[in-house]
Write a protein that holds these residues in place. Structure first.
Motif, PDB file in Angstrom:
ATOM      1  N   ASN A 195      -1.043   3.861   1.681  1.00 53.48           N
ATOM      2  CA  ASN A 195      -1.702   3.031   2.700  1.00 53.48           C
ATOM      3  C   ASN A 195      -3.182   2.840   2.384  1.00 53.48           C
ATOM      4  N   LYS A 241       1.420  -6.087   6.808  1.00 52.18           N
ATOM      5  CA  LYS A 241       1.506  -6.545   5.417  1.00 52.18           C
ATOM      6  C   LYS A 241       2.493  -7.698   5.284  1.00 52.18           C
ATOM      7  N   GLY A 299       5.949   3.816   6.943  1.00 50.82           N
ATOM      8  CA  GLY A 299       5.121   4.869   6.340  1.00 50.82           C
ATOM      9  C   GLY A 299       4.544   5.831   7.368  1.00 50.82           C
TER      10      GLY A 299
HETATM   11 MG    MG Z   1       2.602   2.303   4.447  1.00 53.05          MG
END
Ligand code: MG
Ligand code: ADP
Length: 272
Positions: free
Chosen positions: A158, A222, A231
C-alpha cells in the motif's frame, strides 16, 4: 490540571471522559460494521471456494488429456491461473472474517519483518527506498506467522502504491509498556505491554472519507483490476484476532503511517 483548582480539573476530566466515550462508541460502531461485512463475506467466500476447487480440478484433468504442444493447453493454463488468483482472494476474505483456521504461535515480530524485507526489496521497485528500524530487543507476539507476514506485505505494498514517484517506506518495531494508558495506546485496548509495528510512507496520504472506509473489505480507490480492497481488511482481521488494534494516521499529501498494536506474548494476564 493544577491541584489548587479542583473544580476546573474536574470539568476538564469530565469533558475528557465524555470525549473518550464518544471515541469508544465510534470505534465500536466501526467494529460492528466490519464484523457484519465480514460474516457476509465469509458466507460467500466458503461457497465460492468450493466452486473454485471444482474449476481448478477439472481444468487440471482437461490439461492432462491434451498433447504437450496443444494450443488449448495454454488456454486451460489461463483458466487455472485465473481460478488460482480467485482462490487467493477468497483465502484473504476468509482471513479477514477470521473463518480461516489461525494457528497462533509465539514469534518474534523482528524476524517476521526481516523475512518479509527480503521479499519486499525485490517487489517494491527501485524508486522506493525501504528503511527498517527494528527494536534492539525481541518483540514477542502470539500470531500466525504467515498471516503476520501478510500484514507486513500488505502495508508495504500500500505504501508503495501511494508513492508513484518514489519515496521512502519506513518499517519500525518497538516494545511499548502502555501500563498506565500512556504512550499512545488506542482506547480499545487494555493497558499492558505491547509490541508496536509501524509502516510509514511519504506518499499521497488519505482524505478523511478514504480513511474512514480503508479497513472495509472491497473498499479501494485504485483503478479496476489493480486494487482488491482486501489488503487492509486482512490486516484488520489478523490484528484483531490477536487481540490487537490497527490505526491509521494520514494527511492528504503528507503521507501515511499505519500502526499495529499487538499484546506482548510473554506478558501474563493480558486482557481482562
Ligand atoms: Mg492494498
Ligand atoms: P487496495 O490496496 O487493494 O486498494 P487496501 O485495503 O489495501 O486495498 O487499501 C484500501 C484503500 O486505502 C486504498 O485503495 C487506498 O485508497 C487507501 N490506502 C491504503 N494504504 C494507503 C497508504 N499507505 N497511503 C494512501 N492510501 C492508502
Amino acid at each position: 490540571m493544577s491541584p489548587h483548582a479542583p473544580d476546573q480539573a474536574e470539568t476538564t476530566e469530565r469533558r475528557e471522559a465524555r470525549l473518550q466515550r464518544g471515541r469508544l462508541e465510534a470505534r465500536l460502531a466501526q467494529a460492528q460494521r466490519l464484523e457484519t461485512i465480514g460474516q457476509l463475506a465469509a458466507g460467500v467466500a466458503h461457497d465460492f471456494n468450493n466452486l473454485l476447487a471444482v474449476i481448478l480440478n477439472y481444468a487440471y484433468f482437461v490439461r492432462e488429456q491434451l498433447p504437450e504442444d496443444s494450443e488449448l493447453r495454454r488456454d486451460v493454463d489461463e483458466i487455472r491461473r485465473a481460478a488460482e488468483r480467485a482462490s487467493d482472494l477468497t483465502h484473504q476474505l476468509l482471513v479477514f472474517s477470521r473463518e480461516e483456521a489461525i494457528e497462533p504461535e509465539v514469534l518474534d515480530l523482528n524476524s517476521v519483518v526481516r523475512e518479509a524485507e527480503r521479499l519486499l526489496r525485490r517487489t517494491i521497485g527501485e524508486h522506493v527506498r525501504l528503511v527498517t528500524r527494528l527494536a534492539p530487543e525481541g518483540c514477542r507476539v502470539s500470531a500466525d506467522p504467515s498471516q503476520l507476514e501478510q500484514v507486513v506485505l500488505n502495508l508495504v505494498v500500500n505504501a508503495r502504491d501511494a508513492m508513484p514517484d518514489g519515496g521512502t517506506v519506513t518499517i519500525e518495531t518497538a516494545r511499548v509498556d502502555a501500563a498506565a494508558r500512556r504512550n499512545g495506546l488506542p482506547e480499545s485496548l487494555p493497558p499492558g505491554p505491547y509490541v508496536l509495528l509501524s509502516v510509514g510512507d511519504d506518499g499521497v496520504g488519505m482524505e478523511p472519507d478514504v480513511m474512514a472506509h480503508a479497513f472495509e473489505p472491497f473498499f479501494t480507490t485504485k483503478p479496476k483490476g489493480t486494487g482488491t480492497g482486501l489488503g487492509l481488511a486482512t490486516v484488520y482481521g489478523t490484528v484483531t484476532a490477536s487481540r490487537g488494534e490497527a490505526e491509521i494516521e494520514s494527511t492528504p499529501g503528507g503521507g501515511t503511517t499505519v500502526r499495529i498494536w499487538l499484546p506482548e506474548a510473554s506478558a501474563p494476564g493480558h486482557g481482562e
